[in-house]
Design an enzyme around this catalytic site. Structure first.
Site, PDB file in Angstrom:
ATOM      1  N   LYS A  36       1.086  -1.011   0.077  1.00 13.17           N
ATOM      2  CA  LYS A  36      -0.093   0.151  -0.028  1.00 13.17           C
ATOM      3  C   LYS A  36       0.768   1.255  -0.031  1.00 13.17           C
ATOM      4  O   LYS A  36       1.729   1.421   0.888  1.00 13.17           O
ATOM      5  CB  LYS A  36      -0.905   0.006   1.196  1.00 13.17           C
ATOM      6  CG  LYS A  36      -1.781   1.294   1.159  1.00 13.17           C
ATOM      7  CD  LYS A  36      -2.633   1.277   2.606  1.00 13.17           C
ATOM      8  CE  LYS A  36      -2.164   1.920   3.708  1.00 13.17           C
ATOM      9  NZ  LYS A  36      -2.006   3.566   3.775  1.00 13.17           N
ATOM     10  N   ASP A  63      -3.521   4.368  -2.013  1.00 17.28           N
ATOM     11  CA  ASP A  63      -4.391   4.676  -1.180  1.00 17.28           C
ATOM     12  C   ASP A  63      -4.129   6.196  -0.896  1.00 17.28           C
ATOM     13  O   ASP A  63      -3.829   6.817   0.200  1.00 17.28           O
ATOM     14  CB  ASP A  63      -4.140   4.021   0.409  1.00 17.28           C
ATOM     15  CG  ASP A  63      -5.439   4.185   1.236  1.00 17.28           C
ATOM     16  OD1 ASP A  63      -6.426   4.446   0.738  1.00 17.28           O
ATOM     17  OD2 ASP A  63      -4.947   4.130   2.362  1.00 17.28           O
ATOM     18  N   LYS A  65      -6.981   8.350  -1.347  1.00 15.59           N
ATOM     19  CA  LYS A  65      -8.317   8.785  -0.764  1.00 15.59           C
ATOM     20  C   LYS A  65      -8.890   9.989  -1.296  1.00 15.59           C
ATOM     21  O   LYS A  65      -9.253  10.883  -0.606  1.00 15.59           O
ATOM     22  CB  LYS A  65      -8.310   8.879   0.830  1.00 15.59           C
ATOM     23  CG  LYS A  65      -7.839   7.706   1.530  1.00 15.59           C
ATOM     24  CD  LYS A  65      -7.901   7.924   3.005  1.00 15.59           C
ATOM     25  CE  LYS A  65      -7.552   6.639   3.780  1.00 15.59           C
ATOM     26  NZ  LYS A  65      -5.992   6.098   3.831  1.00 15.59           N
ATOM     27  N   PHE A  66      -8.840  10.220  -2.685  1.00 12.25           N
ATOM     28  CA  PHE A  66      -9.179  11.231  -3.335  1.00 12.25           C
ATOM     29  C   PHE A  66     -10.575  11.808  -2.681  1.00 12.25           C
ATOM     30  O   PHE A  66     -11.516  10.833  -2.530  1.00 12.25           O
ATOM     31  CB  PHE A  66      -9.197  10.971  -4.804  1.00 12.25           C
ATOM     32  CG  PHE A  66      -8.022  10.797  -5.405  1.00 12.25           C
ATOM     33  CD1 PHE A  66      -6.892  11.603  -5.155  1.00 12.25           C
ATOM     34  CD2 PHE A  66      -7.868   9.755  -6.276  1.00 12.25           C
ATOM     35  CE1 PHE A  66      -5.603  11.215  -5.838  1.00 12.25           C
ATOM     36  CE2 PHE A  66      -6.500   9.827  -7.271  1.00 12.25           C
ATOM     37  CZ  PHE A  66      -5.234  10.269  -6.684  1.00 12.25           C
ATOM     38  N   HIS A  67     -10.715  13.024  -2.423  1.00  8.71           N
ATOM     39  CA  HIS A  67     -11.970  13.537  -2.004  1.00  8.71           C
ATOM     40  C   HIS A  67     -12.032  15.034  -2.577  1.00  8.71           C
ATOM     41  O   HIS A  67     -11.722  15.828  -1.879  1.00  8.71           O
ATOM     42  CB  HIS A  67     -11.967  13.484  -0.650  1.00  8.71           C
ATOM     43  CG  HIS A  67     -13.437  13.731  -0.122  1.00  8.71           C
ATOM     44  ND1 HIS A  67     -13.858  13.547   1.289  1.00  8.71           N
ATOM     45  CD2 HIS A  67     -14.737  14.053  -0.457  1.00  8.71           C
ATOM     46  CE1 HIS A  67     -14.842  14.134   1.550  1.00  8.71           C
ATOM     47  NE2 HIS A  67     -15.675  13.961   0.296  1.00  8.71           N
ATOM     48  N   ASN A  71     -15.108  16.637 -11.345  1.00  6.53           N
ATOM     49  CA  ASN A  71     -14.106  16.836 -12.361  1.00  6.53           C
ATOM     50  C   ASN A  71     -12.764  16.825 -11.817  1.00  6.53           C
ATOM     51  O   ASN A  71     -11.703  16.223 -12.563  1.00  6.53           O
ATOM     52  CB  ASN A  71     -14.210  18.415 -12.861  1.00  6.53           C
ATOM     53  CG  ASN A  71     -15.387  18.541 -13.709  1.00  6.53           C
ATOM     54  OD1 ASN A  71     -15.920  17.616 -14.140  1.00  6.53           O
ATOM     55  ND2 ASN A  71     -15.802  19.860 -14.075  1.00  6.53           N
ATOM     56  N   THR A 127     -11.007   4.191   9.839  1.00  8.36           N
ATOM     57  CA  THR A 127     -10.862   3.204  11.076  1.00  8.36           C
ATOM     58  C   THR A 127     -10.199   3.877  12.391  1.00  8.36           C
ATOM     59  O   THR A 127     -10.399   3.418  13.472  1.00  8.36           O
ATOM     60  CB  THR A 127     -10.085   1.997  10.839  1.00  8.36           C
ATOM     61  OG1 THR A 127      -8.747   2.524  10.367  1.00  8.36           O
ATOM     62  CG2 THR A 127     -10.627   1.272   9.729  1.00  8.36           C
ATOM     63  N   ARG A 189      -4.725  -5.739  13.807  1.00  2.00           N
ATOM     64  CA  ARG A 189      -3.613  -5.750  14.898  1.00  2.00           C
ATOM     65  C   ARG A 189      -3.627  -7.144  15.199  1.00  2.00           C
ATOM     66  O   ARG A 189      -4.536  -8.035  15.362  1.00  2.00           O
ATOM     67  CB  ARG A 189      -4.053  -4.975  15.952  1.00  2.00           C
ATOM     68  CG  ARG A 189      -4.015  -3.474  15.608  1.00  2.00           C
ATOM     69  CD  ARG A 189      -2.741  -2.922  15.496  1.00  2.00           C
ATOM     70  NE  ARG A 189      -2.605  -1.614  15.377  1.00  2.00           N
ATOM     71  CZ  ARG A 189      -2.614  -0.937  14.242  1.00  2.00           C
ATOM     72  NH1 ARG A 189      -2.835  -1.553  13.057  1.00  2.00           N
ATOM     73  NH2 ARG A 189      -2.504   0.294  13.978  1.00  2.00           N
ATOM     74  N   GLY A 218       0.389  -2.761   8.549  1.00  4.41           N
ATOM     75  CA  GLY A 218       1.574  -1.952   8.554  1.00  4.41           C
ATOM     76  C   GLY A 218       2.733  -2.266   9.796  1.00  4.41           C
ATOM     77  O   GLY A 218       3.323  -3.298   9.615  1.00  4.41           O
TER      78      GLY A 218
END
Length: 239
Positions: A36, A63, A65-67, A71, A127, A189, A218
């Site tokens: 990732k 990752d 996280k486009f916001h 367009n 999360t 975890r 991770g």
């Protein structure tokens, strides 16, 4: 499920590393197939990190996280899909139009670059949120789970390939969408690991049992003295 399939279900987050550190780390972890790349690493290294990982034959979850407005999200997904990544994340709360535009643009970009089109997955509720924080900070009346279910439906209706949710919500979503919708779960975890900045967490075994398609892991691996052994131990604990 055999161990080879399990190795394909674990995505290693390497955000805290630069390219050279990632190279040395991945040389120690030959069994890792998925990586990732998050906002921190991509901001630091740019598209070069994608080329580097593809040269190592790794599968890539970009990752970012486009916001944004439709367009802008469309243009961003068009560009990054040309890099040949395997999964791209966008925020589900950006809305139906932005989600459909992102999906269509990713197909166009991949086609132009003659690479396989990426799966597009929608971020539901991060999360890191506890129920109290979600209610107070965002002034939400409904529970986290109800919001995740609503946003997952928006992703599904918009033609996305899946969503990102905590393992807590995976069981309910899997009962709704069966096996034709990918559920990627951070917040993983091991039993001996601190929760750090995550709140809605589960062990790898519990998350897959709840219906997760892939697990993002991770620090449990990246901070280990023998990361490849920890990775294989996690696979063995699920098998």
């Amino acid at each position: 499920m055999n161990k080879i399939n399990l190795e394909d279900k674990i995505i290693l987050a390497i955000d805290g590393l630069n390219i050279q550190e990632a190279k040395l780390f991945l040389e120690r972890c030959p069994n890792i197939k998925w990586v990732k790349v998050g906002l921190e690493l991509f901001t630091r290294e740019g598209p070069n990190v994608i080329k580097f990982l593809k040269d190592l034959n790794k599968k890539i979850f970009l990752d970012l996280k486009f916001h944004d407005i439709p367009n802008t999200m469309e243009a961003a997904c068009y560009e990054v899909s040309k890099l040949g990544v395997d999964i791209i994340s966008v925020h589900a709360s950006s809305g139906y139009k932005a989600l459909t535009s992102s999906k269509n643009a990713s197909l166009d970009g991949a086609n132009l670059a003659s690479v396989n089109p990426p799966n597009i997955v929608g971020i539901t509720v991060l999360t890191s949120f506890s129920s109290e924080e979600f209610r107070n900070d965002l002034d939400r009346k409904n529970s986290i789970e109800e919001n995740v279910v609503r946003l997952a439906k928006l992703c599904f209706d918009a033609g996305l390939d899946g969503c990102v949710c905590s393992p807590w919500e995976a069981k309910r979503l899997r009962s709704i969408y069966k096996n034709n919708f990918e559920l990627i779960t951070p917040g993983i975890r091991t039993k001996t690991q601190n929760k750090d900045d995550q709140n809605r967490i589960m062990t790898p075994y519990e998350a897959l049992k709840n219906g997760a398609s892939r697990l993002v892991i991770g620090r449990a691996i990246s901070k280990a003295k023998d990361p490849n052994k920890v990775f294989l131990d996690i696979c063995n604990s699920i098998y």
